[in-house]
Design an enzyme around this catalytic site. Structure first.
Site, PDB file in Angstrom:
ATOM      1  NE  ARG A  35      -4.255  -1.656   1.693  1.00  0.00           N
ATOM      2  CZ  ARG A  35      -5.172  -2.112   2.524  1.00  0.00           C
ATOM      3  NH1 ARG A  35      -5.047  -1.907   3.829  1.00  0.00           N
ATOM      4  NH2 ARG A  35      -6.222  -2.751   2.074  1.00  0.00           N
ATOM      5  CE  LYS A 198     -23.126 -17.411   2.922  1.00  0.00           C
ATOM      6  NZ  LYS A 198     -23.400 -16.862   4.248  1.00  0.00           N
ATOM      7  N   GLY A 354     -11.858  -8.099  -3.343  1.00  0.00           N
ATOM      8  CA  GLY A 354     -11.814  -9.268  -2.480  1.00  0.00           C
ATOM      9  C   GLY A 354     -10.890 -10.384  -2.926  1.00  0.00           C
ATOM     10  N   GLY A 377     -13.605  -3.143  -0.327  1.00  0.00           N
ATOM     11  CA  GLY A 377     -14.960  -2.603  -0.169  1.00  0.00           C
ATOM     12  C   GLY A 377     -15.261  -1.487  -1.155  1.00  0.00           C
TER      13      GLY A 377
HETATM   14  P1  AMP Z   1     -16.354 -13.921  -1.638  1.00  0.00           P
HETATM   15  O1  AMP Z   1     -15.717 -13.304  -0.423  1.00  0.00           O
HETATM   16  O2  AMP Z   1     -17.841 -13.939  -1.617  1.00  0.00           O
HETATM   17  O3  AMP Z   1     -15.777 -13.403  -2.928  1.00  0.00           O
HETATM   18  O4  AMP Z   1     -15.991 -15.460  -1.551  1.00  0.00           O
HETATM   19  C1  AMP Z   1     -14.686 -15.937  -1.621  1.00  0.00           C
HETATM   20  C2  AMP Z   1     -14.665 -17.318  -1.036  1.00  0.00           C
HETATM   21  O5  AMP Z   1     -15.523 -18.151  -1.780  1.00  0.00           O
HETATM   22  C3  AMP Z   1     -13.313 -17.963  -1.076  1.00  0.00           C
HETATM   23  O6  AMP Z   1     -12.833 -18.072   0.241  1.00  0.00           O
HETATM   24  C4  AMP Z   1     -13.572 -19.333  -1.695  1.00  0.00           C
HETATM   25  O7  AMP Z   1     -12.953 -20.372  -0.988  1.00  0.00           O
HETATM   26  C5  AMP Z   1     -15.074 -19.468  -1.576  1.00  0.00           C
HETATM   27  N1  AMP Z   1     -15.620 -20.389  -2.570  1.00  0.00           N
HETATM   28  C6  AMP Z   1     -15.405 -20.403  -3.887  1.00  0.00           C
HETATM   29  N2  AMP Z   1     -16.018 -21.459  -4.461  1.00  0.00           N
HETATM   30  C7  AMP Z   1     -16.629 -22.145  -3.478  1.00  0.00           C
HETATM   31  C8  AMP Z   1     -17.405 -23.341  -3.437  1.00  0.00           C
HETATM   32  N3  AMP Z   1     -17.683 -24.022  -4.538  1.00  0.00           N
HETATM   33  N4  AMP Z   1     -17.868 -23.747  -2.245  1.00  0.00           N
HETATM   34  C9  AMP Z   1     -17.585 -23.048  -1.129  1.00  0.00           C
HETATM   35  N5  AMP Z   1     -16.861 -21.917  -1.106  1.00  0.00           N
HETATM   36  C10 AMP Z   1     -16.385 -21.461  -2.267  1.00  0.00           C
END
Ligand code: AMP
Length: 400
Positions: A35, A198, A354, A377
């Site tokens: 950073r 999610k 992220g 964010g």
């Molecule tokens: P996000 O913070 O919503 O971008 O989610 C990132 C996280 O999603 C990472 O830590 C991944 O390990 C998880 N992830 C990706 N694919 C899957 C999956 N098929 N099942 C569970 N977690 C997942």
């Protein structure tokens, strides 16, 4: 968009809001100076213009009170190392101590102020605290994309005290430019790759980008809510049963807007959430009971790569598998390879918001894509279509 190059900064005391919220180890040493490195072009430009550099940042969450663990004194030497010039330190960011340190600063000199968040007024966006900060400088630059989504005193409120005398720093200008290219001015076909865990956390982004993209690739844990909504068997895969209608609604909207949605056709399923679980490649819509999809399968990766390498503008947000576990990292690596290949062929690619940023760094694609965002964010809110307060403030007051 007014940037530093539009002003004569010689002899001016230039207050620069940077994001030096860097990780420290137990000995309070900086473990990752990225950073600081990211802010160097802006600081160098002010030094070269013979301005006086006054750096302000937060570090951690001291909650409005002095906490020696979060003193910016810990990072002063790392800042001096990165910049290659001496850095003075003021043990308060406002008041007589800060004022005296500014007065002692020569042209081209650099001063680091103590943690802004030692004062409660910072995160509250307090106008009188912003005014006290403003008294230290003749000119204000915001180069902290990581906090541009916060209406804090030093990121947003302060701009009103610098009408016609404020500008975007180089880093912030680059972030804005990258978002513009993906969201508005990018050459077609435009493809968004959305992964992560999610649907619920990405819904606003999906709705916003449906108006901008030609292709939407959906991967990662999000996949299974769509698959279940479409009548597939998802076994133990991560799924949000209360979001099935939302998933169908997204697919209907995409169809109406002429966006091609690409979901995985096969997945690597495991009989447990662990690196040494048993695995098999199965049809995305027929995941056996007791098994969960943890990565994209080989046919899927071929299809995704075709779409990606055929694109001229690419946004990548979120891994397509559990990339933290080596057994399920192939999909995310393969997406990185395809984005890198498209970039070599002339596409513009932005990785932001992220875990995909962590993934491109971990797998060595950082320098093979067009731009990797520095703000988690702030990037997510930009992709949701929000105007970030820190950006809006400079846009408003730099024109004054
Ligand atoms: P996000 O913070 O919503 O971008 O989610 C990132 C996280 O999603 C990472 O830590 C991944 O390990 C998880 N992830 C990706 N694919 C899957 C999956 N098929 N099942 C569970 N977690 C997942």
């Amino acid at each position: 968009m007014k940037t530093l190059q539009d002003f004569n900064l010689a002899g001016q005391a230039v207050l620069i809001r940077v994001d030096f919220n860097v990780p420290l180890n137990d000995q309070k040493q900086v473990t990752d100076p990225n950073r600081i490195i990211a802010a160097k072009p802006t600081i160098d430009a002010v030094i070269a213009a013979k301005g006086k550099v006054i750096l302000m940042s937060h570090l951690g969450r001291p909650d409005g009170a002095i906490d020696p663990d979060f003193s910016l004194d810990h990072i002063k030497d790392a800042v001096a190392d990165v910049l290659g010039v001496p850095v003075a330190f003021a043990s308060d960011c406002v008041g007589p101590l800060a004022q005296a340190a500014v007065e002692a600063l020569p042209e081209g000199g650099v001063l680091l102020l103590e943690n802004l968040r030692f004062h409660a007024g910072e995160t509250k966006g307090d106008v009188s605290f912003a005014q006290q900060l403003a008294q230290l400088g003749d000119f204000y630059v915001n180069d902290a994309f990581g906090t541009a989504h916060r209406a804090h005193a030093s990121t947003t409120i302060i701009a009103q005290f610098f009408p016609g005398k404020c500008a975007f720093g180089t880093l912030l200008a680059k972030e804005i430019d990258a978002i513009e290219k993906v969201m508005r001015t990018g050459e077609k076909p435009v493809t968004a790759i959305l992964g992560g865990s999610k649907v619920s956390s990405k819904i606003t982004i999906i709705e916003n980008i449906l108006d901008k993209v030609d292709h939407l690739i959906i991967g990662g844990g999000m996949t299974y809510t769509f698959v279940q909504a479409l009548g597939g068997q998802v076994g133990n895969s991560i799924c949000e049963p209360d979001k099935l209608d939302m998933a169908l609604d997204i697919l209907a909207k995409a169809k109406a807007k002429g966006v091609q949605v690409h979901l995985p056709v096969d997945v690597v399923a495991a009989d447990g959430f662990s690196n040494d679980a048993n695995t098999q490649v199965v049809d995305t819509y027929q995941i056996p009971a007791g098994w969960e999809g943890l990565d994209a399968g080989p046919k899927t990766l071929e299809l995704f790569a075709q779409v990606i390498t055929g694109s001229k503008t690419i946004l990548w947000n979120g891994p397509v598998g559990v990339f933290e576990l080596p057994s399920f990292s192939k999909g995310t690596i393969s997406i990185g390879e395809a984005v890198a290949e498209a970039t070599r062929q002339g596409a513009f690619s932005l990785v932001g918001g992220g875990d995909s940023v962590a993934a491109v760094k971990q797998f060595g694609f950082e320098h093979q894509v067009s731009y990797v965002s520095t703000g988690g964010g702030a990037m997510l809110e930009s992709l949701e279509g929000r105007v970030l307060p820190g950006i809006a403030a400079i846009q408003q007051y730099s024109q004054a």
